[in-house]
Design a protein around this motif. Structure first.
Motif, PDB file in Angstrom:
ATOM      1  N   GLY A  68       3.826   5.456  -5.837  1.00 18.46           N
ATOM      2  CA  GLY A  68       3.921   5.453  -7.205  1.00 18.46           C
ATOM      3  C   GLY A  68       2.885   6.119  -7.833  1.00 18.46           C
ATOM      4  O   GLY A  68       2.910   7.109  -8.684  1.00 18.46           O
ATOM      5  N   ILE A  69       1.534   6.275  -7.259  1.00 17.20           N
ATOM      6  CA  ILE A  69       0.551   7.170  -7.694  1.00 17.20           C
ATOM      7  C   ILE A  69       0.919   8.731  -7.438  1.00 17.20           C
ATOM      8  O   ILE A  69       0.509   9.701  -8.241  1.00 17.20           O
ATOM      9  CB  ILE A  69      -0.824   7.102  -6.802  1.00 17.20           C
ATOM     10  CG1 ILE A  69      -1.235   5.655  -6.941  1.00 17.20           C
ATOM     11  CG2 ILE A  69      -1.825   8.156  -6.970  1.00 17.20           C
ATOM     12  CD1 ILE A  69      -2.432   5.292  -6.477  1.00 17.20           C
ATOM     13  N   GLY A  70       1.807   9.027  -6.385  1.00 18.21           N
ATOM     14  CA  GLY A  70       2.443  10.452  -6.246  1.00 18.21           C
ATOM     15  C   GLY A  70       3.212  10.913  -7.251  1.00 18.21           C
ATOM     16  O   GLY A  70       3.274  12.172  -7.455  1.00 18.21           O
ATOM     17  N   PHE A  71       4.009   9.976  -7.929  1.00 15.80           N
ATOM     18  CA  PHE A  71       4.630  10.417  -9.272  1.00 15.80           C
ATOM     19  C   PHE A  71       3.782  11.094 -10.353  1.00 15.80           C
ATOM     20  O   PHE A  71       4.100  12.014 -11.052  1.00 15.80           O
ATOM     21  CB  PHE A  71       5.382   9.402  -9.786  1.00 15.80           C
ATOM     22  CG  PHE A  71       6.342   8.969  -9.062  1.00 15.80           C
ATOM     23  CD1 PHE A  71       7.493   9.884  -8.884  1.00 15.80           C
ATOM     24  CD2 PHE A  71       6.690   7.818  -8.365  1.00 15.80           C
ATOM     25  CE1 PHE A  71       8.601   9.577  -7.766  1.00 15.80           C
ATOM     26  CE2 PHE A  71       7.790   7.448  -7.502  1.00 15.80           C
ATOM     27  CZ  PHE A  71       8.882   8.502  -7.603  1.00 15.80           C
ATOM     28  N   PHE A  72       2.530  10.434 -10.383  1.00 21.12           N
ATOM     29  CA  PHE A  72       1.732  11.032 -11.483  1.00 21.12           C
ATOM     30  C   PHE A  72       0.697  12.118 -11.151  1.00 21.12           C
ATOM     31  O   PHE A  72       0.393  13.018 -11.798  1.00 21.12           O
ATOM     32  CB  PHE A  72       0.430   9.937 -11.842  1.00 21.12           C
ATOM     33  CG  PHE A  72       1.162   8.873 -12.272  1.00 21.12           C
ATOM     34  CD1 PHE A  72       1.749   8.711 -13.682  1.00 21.12           C
ATOM     35  CD2 PHE A  72       1.313   7.444 -11.655  1.00 21.12           C
ATOM     36  CE1 PHE A  72       2.369   7.692 -14.098  1.00 21.12           C
ATOM     37  CE2 PHE A  72       1.697   6.591 -12.236  1.00 21.12           C
ATOM     38  CZ  PHE A  72       2.371   6.267 -13.326  1.00 21.12           C
ATOM     39  N   ILE A  73       0.588  12.576  -9.695  1.00 23.54           N
ATOM     40  CA  ILE A  73      -0.466  13.583  -9.296  1.00 23.54           C
ATOM     41  C   ILE A  73       0.353  14.731  -8.853  1.00 23.54           C
ATOM     42  O   ILE A  73      -0.195  15.565  -8.156  1.00 23.54           O
ATOM     43  CB  ILE A  73      -1.448  13.011  -8.367  1.00 23.54           C
ATOM     44  CG1 ILE A  73      -0.776  12.522  -7.082  1.00 23.54           C
ATOM     45  CG2 ILE A  73      -2.421  11.908  -8.990  1.00 23.54           C
ATOM     46  CD1 ILE A  73      -1.965  12.160  -5.923  1.00 23.54           C
TER      47      ILE A  73
ATOM     48  N   LEU B 278       0.897  -1.126  -0.009  1.00 25.55           N
ATOM     49  CA  LEU B 278       0.122  -0.085   0.034  1.00 25.55           C
ATOM     50  C   LEU B 278       0.700   1.271   0.137  1.00 25.55           C
ATOM     51  O   LEU B 278       0.416   2.284  -0.687  1.00 25.55           O
ATOM     52  CB  LEU B 278      -0.956   0.180   1.171  1.00 25.55           C
ATOM     53  CG  LEU B 278      -2.158  -0.940   1.301  1.00 25.55           C
ATOM     54  CD1 LEU B 278      -2.784  -0.960   2.557  1.00 25.55           C
ATOM     55  CD2 LEU B 278      -3.188  -0.393  -0.038  1.00 25.55           C
ATOM     56  N   ILE B 279       2.044   1.207   0.863  1.00 27.97           N
ATOM     57  CA  ILE B 279       2.809   2.421   0.902  1.00 27.97           C
ATOM     58  C   ILE B 279       3.340   2.538  -0.458  1.00 27.97           C
ATOM     59  O   ILE B 279       3.459   3.623  -0.817  1.00 27.97           O
ATOM     60  CB  ILE B 279       3.910   2.238   1.894  1.00 27.97           C
ATOM     61  CG1 ILE B 279       3.225   2.323   3.203  1.00 27.97           C
ATOM     62  CG2 ILE B 279       5.224   3.346   1.733  1.00 27.97           C
ATOM     63  CD1 ILE B 279       4.182   2.077   4.345  1.00 27.97           C
ATOM     64  N   LEU B 280       4.135   1.507  -1.085  1.00 25.82           N
ATOM     65  CA  LEU B 280       4.593   1.733  -2.526  1.00 25.82           C
ATOM     66  C   LEU B 280       3.583   1.920  -3.531  1.00 25.82           C
ATOM     67  O   LEU B 280       4.042   3.049  -4.319  1.00 25.82           O
ATOM     68  CB  LEU B 280       5.235   0.389  -2.749  1.00 25.82           C
ATOM     69  CG  LEU B 280       6.588  -0.120  -2.188  1.00 25.82           C
ATOM     70  CD1 LEU B 280       7.019  -1.629  -2.407  1.00 25.82           C
ATOM     71  CD2 LEU B 280       7.685   1.020  -2.067  1.00 25.82           C
ATOM     72  N   GLY B 281       2.538   1.500  -3.365  1.00 22.93           N
ATOM     73  CA  GLY B 281       1.540   1.852  -4.305  1.00 22.93           C
ATOM     74  C   GLY B 281       1.157   3.484  -4.252  1.00 22.93           C
ATOM     75  O   GLY B 281       0.896   4.307  -5.124  1.00 22.93           O
TER      76      GLY B 281
END
Length: 84
Positions: A66-71, A60-63
């Protein structure tokens, strides 16, 4: 009290590791004192659910990272929008 003012991080990490080890040690007798109905053979392994929870939390933390790079937005993103 002096330790708490100078090194609260070290004290909290020690408390964390002691409580983690204690909970893992106390889980083994509890696991074998009860009769559980497991669906898979690997669920009989001691500490399976502790490691399963740890793996799920890490995913969950890695996900989220990863989403943080897009937003992620630039620092002056809102200032640029107001200037238009």
């Amino acid at each position: 009290m002096n330790i708490l003012r100078n090194y609260p991080k070290r004290l909290l990490w020690r408390f964390y590791w002691i409580s983690l080890i204690l909970s893992l040690i106390l889980d083994i007798p509890w696991l074998y004192s009860k009769k559980f109905h497991f669906y898979f053979d690997f669920q009989h392994l001691p500490e399976f659910f502790a490691f399963f929870g740890l793996l799920g939390c890490m995913l969950l933390i890695l996900g989220a990272k990863g989403i943080g790079f897009f937003i992620v937005k630039d620092e002056d993103y809102y200032e640029k929008r107001l200037r238009r």
